[in-house]
Design an enzyme around this catalytic site. Sequence first.
Site, PDB file in Angstrom:
ATOM      1  N   CYS A  13       0.819  -1.311  -0.133  1.00 34.96           N
ATOM      2  CA  CYS A  13       0.085  -0.037  -0.110  1.00 34.96           C
ATOM      3  C   CYS A  13       1.005   1.315  -0.030  1.00 34.96           C
ATOM      4  CB  CYS A  13      -0.784  -0.064   1.126  1.00 34.96           C
ATOM      5  SG  CYS A  13      -0.251   0.317   2.887  1.00 34.96           S
ATOM      6  N   ARG A  19      -3.312  -0.492   5.462  1.00 33.17           N
ATOM      7  CA  ARG A  19      -4.213  -1.529   4.509  1.00 33.17           C
ATOM      8  C   ARG A  19      -3.070  -2.896   4.539  1.00 33.17           C
ATOM      9  NH1 ARG A  19      -5.248   2.469  -0.408  1.00 33.17           N
ATOM     10  NH2 ARG A  19      -3.560   3.353   0.479  1.00 33.17           N
ATOM     11  N   ASP A 124     -12.257 -21.334  -8.645  1.00 32.86           N
ATOM     12  CA  ASP A 124     -12.750 -22.263  -7.873  1.00 32.86           C
ATOM     13  C   ASP A 124     -14.069 -22.653  -8.040  1.00 32.86           C
ATOM     14  OD1 ASP A 124     -10.665 -22.203  -6.199  1.00 32.86           O
ATOM     15  OD2 ASP A 124     -11.544 -20.696  -4.806  1.00 32.86           O
TER      16      ASP A 124
END
Length: 224
Positions: A13, A19, A124
């Site tokens: 970040c 963050r 996925d």
Amino acid sequence: MDTSAPVKILTVCTGNICRSPVAERLLQAGLDQAVPGGFQVASAGTRAMVGEPMQPISADIVRTFGGDPEGFAARQLTPKILRGVDLVLTMTSGHRGEVLQLDASLLKRTFTIREFARMLDVLDQRDTSSGSSGDNTAVDDDGWLAAHTAFWRGLPARAAGVRHLSLPADPAENDIVDPYRRPPEVYRQMEDQLAPAIVSILRHARLNSAVRNSPARGGATGAP
């Protein structure tokens, strides 16, 4: 390339105090549960407040989700830190550009964390639809570690291959809001944006750790 070393992930970040430290500590905690010893997660900032601890509200978020914020110190992003990294996850598209200015060879291994998570969700879903699952063949530790490393080093290319299926309606949805020097509700907004991305990455790790956790090896069942 050393297949015995942990897969190296770097989160990036700006100041490396709000963050990216949250992403670092929560990814490390979750990946340690899914694949013990298989990952090394670190972070850095493009304009880091070097040596500073993570912000108190960020530290609270880490604790809430079961991570450990202690002992953290912000680091400035450098070419040396980027050397040998397998995957770079940035908090904004702008950070991605700054990473590539330092090391253009990371072009195919650098993503914003939200876009990378969406790509893994697509992968996925494809695996679920096709009924494919992890290989449950028993292997020794050296063989498993080599397979794990190869899988994750090849993951950025596989993820990029489904980028067109995971584009957001608004490019701003690729970014995590910067809460620095802003009210607590902005930290909550950061949390709401970051947590689902981390969950998606950890889910992908668990789904693809079948060899390590296979009954054939008598291993642990992994994180719930």
